[in-house]
Design an enzyme around this catalytic site. Sequence first.
Site, PDB file in Angstrom:
ATOM      1  N   GLY A  15       0.815  -1.216   0.000  1.00 47.90           N
ATOM      2  CA  GLY A  15       0.000   0.000   0.000  1.00 47.90           C
ATOM      3  C   GLY A  15       0.840   1.254   0.000  1.00 47.90           C
ATOM      4  N   GLY A  19       0.644   8.298   1.495  1.00 48.79           N
ATOM      5  CA  GLY A  19       0.535   8.216   2.945  1.00 48.79           C
ATOM      6  C   GLY A  19       1.600   7.414   3.655  1.00 48.79           C
ATOM      7  N   TYR A 156     -14.414  -1.402  10.311  1.00 46.41           N
ATOM      8  CA  TYR A 156     -12.990  -1.041  10.290  1.00 46.41           C
ATOM      9  C   TYR A 156     -12.322  -1.410  11.610  1.00 46.41           C
ATOM     10  CZ  TYR A 156      -8.806   1.873   9.910  1.00 46.41           C
ATOM     11  OH  TYR A 156      -7.505   2.319   9.889  1.00 46.41           O
TER      12      TYR A 156
END
Length: 296
Positions: A15, A19, A156
Site C-alpha cells: 500500500g 501516505g 474497520y
Amino acid sequence: MSGGERLMQIAVVTGTSTGIGLATSLHLAREGYRVFAGMRNLTKADALQSAAAAENLHVEIVELDICDSASVEAAFAKIQEAGPVDVLVNNAGIGGAAPLELISEADHRQMFETNYFGAVRCIQAVLPTMRERGQGCIVNISSAVGLQATPNQIAYSASKWALECLGEALAHEVFRFGVRVVNVEPGVIMTNIFENSAEQTIYDKGSPYQPIMRRNGKIYAAGFKRGVPPERVAETVYQAISTTDSRLRWPVGADAEGFMAARHLVAAEDWVRMGDDMSDEEYNARFKAYFGVDLT
C-alpha cells in the site's frame, strides 16, 4: 545484481502509493534497506518513484494486490529472486465509517478482505523463509481503533482488532524461531485514507445514529488539529524493527497512546455507557478523562 545490493536487507511494504506506505518506503530506504514497494494500481506510482529517484534510493515498485492470491504469489516470487525478505510491513488497508445497521455486508467483508486477509496472505508468503533462517520482522500497521472498539466504525475497528489479535498470537507462535512480530497503531494521521474511504462512509443528518456519527467525526477533527504526519509512523516502524527487545505494540500519536492506556484503565461498561444521550460538554469531558484527547 551487485554484491553490494545483496548485502542490503530487503523490506517489503504494501500500500505504497500515498501516505504511510509511501513515507515508510522512503524512510526504510534512507536507512539502508532495499525496499520493494507493493502497489495495486501502478498508475499511482509517480509520487514514490519521483521521491526515490530524487534521493537515489533503493526503492523498486512491484504490482501487488493483497486481495488477490495470485497477485501476492507472483509479487513475492519476483521479490524473493533478489533474496529473502527481512522485513514485511503490512500497511495496505481501507477505511470507512457507518453504523452497523447501515453498512452493507459487501463493504463489511471487503474491510476484512483487505485489512485482515490481505495481511495474512503476505505473511504466509514470507514466513516460511523467515522461520528457516531464524530471523525476520513482520510489522502490522493496525490502528488506534484496533485498540478500542469504536462505534460508527465497527467494520474497520473489528478488522483492525482482528489484525491486533493475529499479531499478538503470531508473535507467540514464531518467537522461538527468532522471528519478531510488531503491531504499529497510528491514531489520526494526515493521509488520504478518508478520501479513499468515501464510498464506505455514511453521514446522514436525519439518521437516529446521527449523534454517534457526529461524535466519531469530532474524534477525527481533533486529530486533524494535531496534524501528525505519516513520517511519524514511518519513524516508528523503523524504531520497532531496529530494537532488540520483543515489544509488541507501538502506538503513534496522542490519541493512540490514550486508547492504549484506556485498555487497562477504563471499564468496557463505562465506554458503552457513553453511547447514552448526553450533552457535548459531558461527552467531551468523559472522553478527555478516559483517553486524554480534547474534542472541543
